[in-house]
Each structure stands twice: as structure tokens, then as C-alpha cells.
Design a protein around this motif. Structure first.
Motif, PDB file in Angstrom:
ATOM      1  N   ALA A  45      60.997  96.799 104.664  1.00  0.00           N
ATOM      2  CA  ALA A  45      60.067  96.770 105.799  1.00  0.00           C
ATOM      3  C   ALA A  45      60.295  97.962 106.714  1.00  0.00           C
ATOM      4  N   THR A  46      61.552  98.350 106.874  1.00  0.00           N
ATOM      5  CA  THR A  46      61.870  99.524 107.683  1.00  0.00           C
ATOM      6  C   THR A  46      61.263 100.776 107.074  1.00  0.00           C
ATOM      7  N   LEU A  47      61.353 100.871 105.749  1.00  0.00           N
ATOM      8  CA  LEU A  47      60.774 102.029 105.050  1.00  0.00           C
ATOM      9  C   LEU A  47      59.261 102.036 105.179  1.00  0.00           C
ATOM     10  N   VAL A  65      67.551 104.233 104.419  1.00  0.00           N
ATOM     11  CA  VAL A  65      67.134 103.042 103.673  1.00  0.00           C
ATOM     12  C   VAL A  65      67.721 103.082 102.268  1.00  0.00           C
ATOM     13  N   GLU A  66      67.673 104.241 101.638  1.00  0.00           N
ATOM     14  CA  GLU A  66      68.181 104.362 100.276  1.00  0.00           C
ATOM     15  C   GLU A  66      69.671 104.009 100.209  1.00  0.00           C
ATOM     16  N   ALA A  67      70.456 104.526 101.161  1.00  0.00           N
ATOM     17  CA  ALA A  67      71.883 104.222 101.189  1.00  0.00           C
ATOM     18  C   ALA A  67      72.122 102.748 101.478  1.00  0.00           C
ATOM     19  N   PHE A  97      70.900  96.768 113.325  1.00  0.00           N
ATOM     20  CA  PHE A  97      70.741  96.929 114.773  1.00  0.00           C
ATOM     21  C   PHE A  97      70.032  98.229 115.128  1.00  0.00           C
ATOM     22  N   THR A  98      70.106  99.219 114.258  1.00  0.00           N
ATOM     23  CA  THR A  98      69.377 100.463 114.509  1.00  0.00           C
ATOM     24  C   THR A  98      67.876 100.269 114.356  1.00  0.00           C
ATOM     25  N   HIS A  99      67.459  99.411 113.436  1.00  0.00           N
ATOM     26  CA  HIS A  99      66.046  99.321 113.066  1.00  0.00           C
ATOM     27  C   HIS A  99      65.360  98.026 113.471  1.00  0.00           C
ATOM     28  N   VAL A 102      56.915 104.988 106.941  1.00  0.00           N
ATOM     29  CA  VAL A 102      55.808 105.648 106.245  1.00  0.00           C
ATOM     30  C   VAL A 102      54.521 105.491 107.022  1.00  0.00           C
ATOM     31  N   HIS A 103      54.297 104.298 107.561  1.00  0.00           N
ATOM     32  CA  HIS A 103      53.074 104.012 108.331  1.00  0.00           C
ATOM     33  C   HIS A 103      52.992 104.859 109.579  1.00  0.00           C
TER      34      HIS A 103
END
Length: 217
Positions: free
Chosen positions: A208-210, A73-75, A159-161, A214-215
Motif C-alpha cells: 500500500a505504501t508503494l 519498500v523493496e528492502a 512508523f515512517t509510512h 506511485v499515485h
């Protein structure tokens, strides 16, 4: 049909496998495996892998093979910062420079995005073609060389997430339609606004992916 060299064909095929997860993040591959999957020889596959490594789609480890890097996500957010600026420039230039052949392709793409129900794989190809039309319309080869790797990495992350496939496809299609219609109207302000809206969507998708990761911990 567009004629491309074998190395470019290998690049497209291998990038497609990476974007769609046929080569999973964190997995190892080999030249021989990719030669088998693409049906192409060692030289074009090796040339494609060198370019993919420069574009951060693979990592070449001589003693281990080819690593498909994990997504981050950071990248992705850092990449979107750069894509935001370059894409806004691309759509503005395309408003002024796109010729009739490119504009006809854009009009056909709007019609396709409006009417067609996409599978995930078909949508991947449509998004790729949409961005190629815009960059071609910009008439700047340096811009094309700079932004193409960012588009590939961004598609790969999405597409990965992606979870709600049809919902996200519908959202993405609508955003791309806005951009194309503004370019066809030669409205550079509207095109830039639509481009920034697409970038905002991708940033929110990343956040949202991050949050989801975390959830799930």
C-alpha cells in the motif's frame, strides 16, 4: 525496573529516535548530537552506533557523520520474508517454553492492548515490548539476536509510512493480541497462524505504501 548498561541504554534511545522519525530518513547526525540528546557519554554512544550500523539502522561515514538510511519498500519486503520464518518459530517455541513470569507479562500486555488508547509513540514502545516478551519466551538467545534487528527495521518502516494512525494501531493491536492469547493457551498452531497473519498485514502495508508513492508521482 530493568537495569541495563549505558551502551544498551544508548542503543534503545537512539533506535527509538530513528523509529519515531526524530532522526529523519536521509538525514545526517553526529556523535555529539546523540550524546546531547541521550545524555550519555561518547563511549556508550559509539558502542551503540556500531551495533546500530550492524543492524542497518545507521550508516557510519567517517568524513561526513552518521547517515540515517532512507526506507525502502523493496528492502522491507525482503526483510519480512525472513521475519516471517523466524517469528513463526519464536511463537511456537514460546508456547512450550515461556515461564510464568513471561506469561504474566503477556497477560498484562493483552489487557493493555485491549483497554488502552495509544498515542503513536506509546504504541511503538508497546509493540517493542510485545516482541521482546515473545522472544524471551522462546528461550533461544540465537533467535533473539537474529530477530531483534528485523523488528527494529520493521517498526521503523511502519512508523515512517503510517497515515491512518488510529486505524493502523487498532489493526496492529488486534493482531498482536491474537498472537499473545494463542501463546497463553499454549496453542502453537494458532500462534503460528496469528504470527503469519501479522506478517501478511505488514506485507500488505508495504504494498500500500508503494501504491501510494506511485499515485503521488
Amino acid at each position: 525496573m530493568e537495569k541495563i548498561g549505558k551502551a544498551a541504554q544508548a542503543y534503545r534511545e537512539i533506535e527509538r529516535m530513528i523509529v519515531l522519525g526524530h532522526l529523519a530518513p536521509g538525514s545526517l547526525a553526529s556523535e555529539s548530537l546523540l550524546m546531547e540528546r541521550t545524555g550519555l557519554g561518547r563511549t556508550p554512544v559509539r558502542e551503540a552506533l556500531q551495533q546500530l550500523a550492524r543492524n542497518r539502522m545507521v550508516e557510519i561515514h567517517p568524513n561526513k557523520g552518521l547517515l540515517i538510511p532512507p526506507t525502502s519498500v523493496e528492502a522491507e519486503l525482503r526483510m519480512l520474508e525472513l521475519r516471517r520464518v523466524l517469528e513463526a518459530l519464536a511463537v511456537r517455541l514460546a508456547c512450550h517454553r515461556a515461564g510464568e513470569e513471561v506469561r504474566a507479562g503477556m497477560a498484562a500486555m493483552v489487557d493493555q492492548l485491549t483497554k488502552e488508547t495509544f498515542t503513536l509513540e506509546a504504541y511503538a514502545e508497546t509493540v517493542k515490548r510485545t516482541h521482546e516478551l515473545i522472544v524471551t519466551g522462546s528461550g533461544n538467545d540465537y533467535l533473539a539476536d537474529s530477530i531483534a534487528p528485523l523488528h527494529g527495521l520493521s517498526r521503523r518502516f511502519w512508523f515512517t509510512h503510517v497515515v491512518d494512525q488510529q486505524g493502523e494501531i487498532n489493526t496492529g493491536s488486534a493482531l498482536h493480541i491474537r498472537i499473545l492469547r494463542a501463546i497463553l493457551d499454549r496453542d502453537s498452531d494458532a500462534a503460528e497462524t496469528a504470527s503469519l497473519a501479522l506478517n501478511d498485514y505488514l506485507v500488505e502495508f508495504s504494498h500500500a505504501t508503494l501504491r501510494s508513492a506511485v499515485h503521488d508521482r
